[in-house]
Design a protein around this motif. Structure first.
Motif, PDB file in Angstrom:
ATOM      1  N   ASN A 186       0.848  -1.189   0.000  1.00 32.21           N
ATOM      2  CA  ASN A 186       0.000   0.000   0.000  1.00 32.21           C
ATOM      3  C   ASN A 186       0.885   1.241   0.000  1.00 32.21           C
ATOM      4  O   ASN A 186       1.236   1.768   1.054  1.00 32.21           O
ATOM      5  CB  ASN A 186      -0.923  -0.008   1.226  1.00 32.21           C
ATOM      6  CG  ASN A 186      -1.965   1.092   1.177  1.00 32.21           C
ATOM      7  OD1 ASN A 186      -2.149   1.750   0.151  1.00 32.21           O
ATOM      8  ND2 ASN A 186      -2.654   1.308   2.278  1.00 32.21           N
ATOM      9  N   ASP A 187       1.279   1.695  -1.215  1.00 36.76           N
ATOM     10  CA  ASP A 187       2.205   2.817  -1.309  1.00 36.76           C
ATOM     11  C   ASP A 187       1.568   4.079  -1.889  1.00 36.76           C
ATOM     12  O   ASP A 187       2.272   5.024  -2.257  1.00 36.76           O
ATOM     13  CB  ASP A 187       3.435   2.432  -2.134  1.00 36.76           C
ATOM     14  CG  ASP A 187       3.104   2.058  -3.583  1.00 36.76           C
ATOM     15  OD1 ASP A 187       1.941   2.251  -3.998  1.00 36.76           O
ATOM     16  OD2 ASP A 187       4.006   1.589  -4.292  1.00 36.76           O
ATOM     17  N   GLY A 188       0.235   4.095  -1.985  1.00 38.03           N
ATOM     18  CA  GLY A 188      -0.452   5.256  -2.524  1.00 38.03           C
ATOM     19  C   GLY A 188      -0.725   5.172  -4.008  1.00 38.03           C
ATOM     20  O   GLY A 188      -1.640   5.826  -4.516  1.00 38.03           O
ATOM     21  N   VAL A 189       0.062   4.379  -4.720  1.00 35.89           N
ATOM     22  CA  VAL A 189      -0.152   4.158  -6.160  1.00 35.89           C
ATOM     23  C   VAL A 189      -0.659   2.744  -6.405  1.00 35.89           C
ATOM     24  O   VAL A 189      -1.643   2.520  -7.099  1.00 35.89           O
ATOM     25  CB  VAL A 189       1.139   4.414  -6.961  1.00 35.89           C
ATOM     26  CG1 VAL A 189       0.937   4.072  -8.439  1.00 35.89           C
ATOM     27  CG2 VAL A 189       1.576   5.865  -6.807  1.00 35.89           C
ATOM     28  N   ASP A 190       0.025   1.776  -5.838  1.00 36.47           N
ATOM     29  CA  ASP A 190      -0.376   0.371  -5.947  1.00 36.47           C
ATOM     30  C   ASP A 190      -0.812  -0.129  -4.580  1.00 36.47           C
ATOM     31  O   ASP A 190      -0.192   0.179  -3.557  1.00 36.47           O
ATOM     32  CB  ASP A 190       0.779  -0.476  -6.470  1.00 36.47           C
ATOM     33  CG  ASP A 190       1.120  -0.135  -7.903  1.00 36.47           C
ATOM     34  OD1 ASP A 190       0.314  -0.440  -8.794  1.00 36.47           O
ATOM     35  OD2 ASP A 190       2.202   0.457  -8.121  1.00 36.47           O
ATOM     36  N   GLN A 191      -1.871  -0.928  -4.597  1.00 36.48           N
ATOM     37  CA  GLN A 191      -2.446  -1.426  -3.344  1.00 36.48           C
ATOM     38  C   GLN A 191      -2.873  -2.882  -3.547  1.00 36.48           C
ATOM     39  O   GLN A 191      -3.618  -3.189  -4.473  1.00 36.48           O
ATOM     40  CB  GLN A 191      -3.650  -0.573  -2.974  1.00 36.48           C
ATOM     41  CG  GLN A 191      -4.259  -0.846  -1.622  1.00 36.48           C
ATOM     42  CD  GLN A 191      -5.451   0.073  -1.390  1.00 36.48           C
ATOM     43  OE1 GLN A 191      -6.568  -0.215  -1.819  1.00 36.48           O
ATOM     44  NE2 GLN A 191      -5.214   1.188  -0.714  1.00 36.48           N
ATOM     45  N   LEU A 192      -2.378  -3.766  -2.699  1.00 33.61           N
ATOM     46  CA  LEU A 192      -2.737  -5.177  -2.749  1.00 33.61           C
ATOM     47  C   LEU A 192      -3.179  -5.605  -1.359  1.00 33.61           C
ATOM     48  O   LEU A 192      -2.461  -5.394  -0.377  1.00 33.61           O
ATOM     49  CB  LEU A 192      -1.549  -6.023  -3.197  1.00 33.61           C
ATOM     50  CG  LEU A 192      -1.756  -7.539  -3.239  1.00 33.61           C
ATOM     51  CD1 LEU A 192      -2.815  -7.921  -4.286  1.00 33.61           C
ATOM     52  CD2 LEU A 192      -0.436  -8.260  -3.526  1.00 33.61           C
ATOM     53  N   SER A 193      -4.366  -6.197  -1.270  1.00 36.55           N
ATOM     54  CA  SER A 193      -4.893  -6.598   0.038  1.00 36.55           C
ATOM     55  C   SER A 193      -5.517  -7.977  -0.024  1.00 36.55           C
ATOM     56  O   SER A 193      -6.011  -8.415  -1.070  1.00 36.55           O
ATOM     57  CB  SER A 193      -5.933  -5.591   0.536  1.00 36.55           C
ATOM     58  OG  SER A 193      -7.024  -5.502  -0.377  1.00 36.55           O
TER      59      SER A 193
END
Length: 250
Positions: A74-81
Motif C-alpha cells: 500500500n504505497d499510494g499508487v499500488d495497493q494489494l490486500s
C-alpha cells in the motif's frame, strides 16, 4: 435469523480481523442496503435491509462494515490486500410469489475471501478482484476487473466505473441452477449453467458536510449473461444493488 441480525453479526466478526491495528481513522453511522435480483416472484421489500456502519482505515488493516482486509502492499499508487466480504446470494422460496419457485431449495448468503489489487494514476484507477466462497456454501469462485475515474470538488467526490465479472460454474449453479430433485418438485426444467462473463456499471459518491459528517451512496448494475438469463428461475436481464447512508468520523 433475520437479515439485519446476520449483517450485524457479520460486521462484528469481520471487524475482529482488524483488531490488531492500534491507530487509524474510525467512522460509524447508519445505512440501507437494497438489492434487486433477477429471480422470478420476488417481493422487493424482502431485499431492503438496514445496516449499521462501522469503518476503520489503518496503515495495515481496513474494515468497511461488510468487508475487511489486510494490506500486503500500500504505497499510494499500488495497493494489494487480502479481503473478506459479505456476498448477498440469498433466495428464500417461502417468501416468493411464484408457486413453482416456492418448491425450490433455499440459497444462502455467504462470505467471500480473496484479494484486491488497485493501481491509481491521474487517468483513473484499475481494480482487480479475485475471491472464493469461504463458508463452503456454493464453493464458487468470482473474479472481476474494472476501470474507475473520480471527480472531486471541495465537499464531494463522484466515482463512476465500468467492468466485467466472471463467475465459476459452481457459483452459477448454486445461484441459478435447478437440480433434478428441484425440477420434480417444482415442475421447472432442470438447469445446470456453466461459467459466465457479466458486464457491469457502478457509481459511488460522498458528500462531506463538515470534518465529521459525511453522506455516501454506492450502486451497481450487472447485465446478466445468457447462462443466467436462460435459467427458469430468472425473468430479468439485470441485477442491481444500492447502498446509501451517513457516517460520523472521529
Amino acid at each position: 435469523m433475520s437479515k439485519t441480525i446476520k449483517l450485524t453479526t457479520l460486521a462484528v466478526a469481520l471487524g475482529m480481523l482488524s483488531s490488531a491495528a492500534v491507530a487509524g481513522t474510525w467512522s460509524v453511522g447508519a445505512s440501507v442496503l437494497a438489492q434487486s435480483t433477477p429471480y422470478k416472484g420476488i417481493k422487493s421489500r424482502d431485499y431492503v435491509t438496514p445496516v449499521p456502519v462501522i469503518n476503520y482505515e489503518g496503515e495495515n488493516f481496513y474494515f468497511h462494515t461488510l468487508a475487511a482486509g489486510y494490506y500486503l502492499w500500500n504505497d499510494g499508487v499500488d495497493q494489494l490486500s487480502l479481503d473478506a466480504y459479505y456476498y448477498p446470494q440469498f433466495f428464500k422460496p417461502k417468501d416468493n410469489d411464484d408457486n413453482a419457485m416456492r418448491e425450490l431449495d433455499r440459497r444462502r448468503d455467504t462470505v467471500m475471501g480473496g484479494f484486491t489489487y488497485k493501481h491509481k494514476a491521474d487517468w483513473g484507477t484499475l481494480r482487480f478482484i479475485g475471491s472464493g466462497d469461504m463458508l463452503g456454501i456454493s464453493n464458487g469462485l468470482r473474479a472481476e476487473t474494472a476501470y474507475l475515474y473520480s471527480f472531486q470538488a471541495d465537499k464531494w467526490t463522484l466515482t463512476p466505473g465500468i467492468g466485467i465479472k466472471w463467475d465459476s460454474e459452481n457459483q452459477n449453479r448454486y445461484e441459478y441452477g435447478i437440480s433434478s430433485k428441484e425440477s420434480r418438485n417444482s415442475g421447472l426444467k432442470r438447469y445446470q449453467p456453466g461459467s459466465s462473463w457479466t458486464p457491469f456499471l457502478e457509481l459511488s459518491g460522498n458528500y462531506r458536510f463538515d470534518e465529521n459528517w459525511t453522506a455516501f451512496a454506492a450502486g451497481r448494475v450487472d447485465h446478466m449473461s445468457s447462462e443466467v438469463k436462460d435459467s427458469p428461475m430468472v425473468n430479468k436481464s439485470v441485477s442491481a444493488i444500492v447502498w446509501t447512508g451517513f457516517t460520523y468520523t472521529f
